[in-house]
Design a protein around this motif. Structure first.
Motif, PDB file in Angstrom:
ATOM      1  N   GLN A   1       0.841  -1.186   0.000  1.00 25.40           N
ATOM      2  CA  GLN A   1       0.000   0.000   0.000  1.00 25.40           C
ATOM      3  C   GLN A   1       0.885   1.248   0.000  1.00 25.40           C
ATOM      4  OE1 GLN A   1      -3.158  -0.476  -0.243  1.00 25.40           O
ATOM      5  NE2 GLN A   1      -4.141   1.486   0.160  1.00 25.40           N
ATOM      6  N   VAL A   2       0.525   2.217  -0.825  1.00 26.47           N
ATOM      7  CA  VAL A   2       1.273   3.468  -0.927  1.00 26.47           C
ATOM      8  C   VAL A   2       0.330   4.615  -0.624  1.00 26.47           C
ATOM      9  CG1 VAL A   2       2.549   5.004  -2.467  1.00 26.47           C
ATOM     10  CG2 VAL A   2       2.845   2.515  -2.647  1.00 26.47           C
ATOM     11  N   GLN A   3       0.768   5.512   0.220  1.00 27.85           N
ATOM     12  CA  GLN A   3       0.002   6.726   0.504  1.00 27.85           C
ATOM     13  C   GLN A   3       0.767   7.924  -0.044  1.00 27.85           C
ATOM     14  OE1 GLN A   3      -0.648   6.402   4.801  1.00 27.85           O
ATOM     15  NE2 GLN A   3      -2.759   5.777   4.401  1.00 27.85           N
ATOM     16  N   LEU A   4       0.028   8.825  -0.677  1.00 33.42           N
ATOM     17  CA  LEU A   4       0.641   9.979  -1.333  1.00 33.42           C
ATOM     18  C   LEU A   4       0.060  11.259  -0.754  1.00 33.42           C
ATOM     19  CD1 LEU A   4       0.349   8.682  -5.014  1.00 33.42           C
ATOM     20  CD2 LEU A   4       2.324   8.510  -3.503  1.00 33.42           C
ATOM     21  N   VAL A   5       0.932  12.220  -0.464  1.00 33.61           N
ATOM     22  CA  VAL A   5       0.487  13.507   0.077  1.00 33.61           C
ATOM     23  C   VAL A   5       1.132  14.618  -0.734  1.00 33.61           C
ATOM     24  CG1 VAL A   5       0.411  15.014   2.082  1.00 33.61           C
ATOM     25  CG2 VAL A   5       0.233  12.530   2.384  1.00 33.61           C
ATOM     26  N   GLU A   6       0.282  15.425  -1.395  1.00 34.89           N
ATOM     27  CA  GLU A   6       0.779  16.539  -2.195  1.00 34.89           C
ATOM     28  C   GLU A   6       0.873  17.809  -1.359  1.00 34.89           C
ATOM     29  OE1 GLU A   6      -2.224  14.450  -5.129  1.00 34.89           O
ATOM     30  OE2 GLU A   6      -2.243  15.123  -3.048  1.00 34.89           O
ATOM     31  N   SER A   7       1.747  18.694  -1.789  1.00 32.43           N
ATOM     32  CA  SER A   7       1.852  20.023  -1.199  1.00 32.43           C
ATOM     33  C   SER A   7       2.409  20.971  -2.240  1.00 32.43           C
ATOM     34  CB  SER A   7       2.728  20.002   0.053  1.00 32.43           C
ATOM     35  OG  SER A   7       4.039  19.580  -0.268  1.00 32.43           O
ATOM     36  N   GLY A   8       2.262  22.267  -1.983  1.00 28.26           N
ATOM     37  CA  GLY A   8       2.879  23.259  -2.843  1.00 28.26           C
ATOM     38  C   GLY A   8       1.951  24.023  -3.758  1.00 28.26           C
ATOM     39  N   GLY A   9       0.670  23.693  -3.751  1.00 21.57           N
ATOM     40  CA  GLY A   9      -0.255  24.431  -4.592  1.00 21.57           C
ATOM     41  C   GLY A   9      -0.499  25.831  -4.044  1.00 21.57           C
ATOM     42  N   GLY A  10      -1.241  26.621  -4.817  1.00 21.47           N
ATOM     43  CA  GLY A  10      -1.554  27.972  -4.363  1.00 21.47           C
ATOM     44  C   GLY A  10      -1.991  28.856  -5.491  1.00 21.47           C
ATOM     45  N   LEU A  11      -2.002  30.155  -5.210  1.00 22.14           N
ATOM     46  CA  LEU A  11      -2.404  31.172  -6.171  1.00 22.14           C
ATOM     47  C   LEU A  11      -1.166  31.899  -6.662  1.00 22.14           C
ATOM     48  CD1 LEU A  11      -4.547  33.004  -7.546  1.00 22.14           C
ATOM     49  CD2 LEU A  11      -4.563  34.341  -5.424  1.00 22.14           C
TER      50      LEU A  11
END
Length: 127
Positions: A1-11
């Motif tokens: 099982q792999v869990q993925l967490v994104e970050s870095g989005g914005g305006l």
């Protein structure tokens, strides 16, 4: 099982830059091909960039070639998407995805080929 967490989005304003990160759990990250997809409400999810396991070969959709760069750091279990010269049409929710381990085709481009997905991060480019 792999869990993925994104970050870095914005305006960001048109012409600006953002870097998205995708942190993966697990000890076999290097055996997964990784991709970034994006989706606008009412439209199909589309692949933006893919990086293969092993050779780290890459694929980009035509509209982002020369502006976006996908990379991976297997020691950190992390995939990145550097986005430069952003345009309003890049506005979407961006998803990180993983295919594998050891997918038959190293650069899968269709969403059904991916087994694991992050929760998504919003990118908004203003004109």
């Amino acid at each position: 099982q792999v869990q993925l967490v994104e970050s870095g989005g914005g305006l960001v304003q048109a012409g600006g830059s953002l870097r998205l990160s995708c942190a993966a759990s697990g000890r076999t990250f290097s055996r997964y091909s990784m991709a970034w997809f994006r989706q606008v409400p009412g439209w199909e999810r589309e692949s933006v960039a893919v990086i293969s396991y092993g050779t780290s070969s890459t694929y980009y959709r035509d509209s982002v070639k020369g502006r976006f760069t996908i990379s991976r750091d297997n020691a950190k279990n992390t995939t990145y998407l550097q986005m430069n010269s952003l345009k309003p049409e890049d506005t979407a929710v961006y998803y990180c995805a993983a295919a594998g381990p050891d997918p038959y085709y190293g650069l899968p481009k269709a969403s059904y080929e991916y087994d694991y997905w992050g929760q998504g991060t919003q990118v908004t480019v203003s004109s």
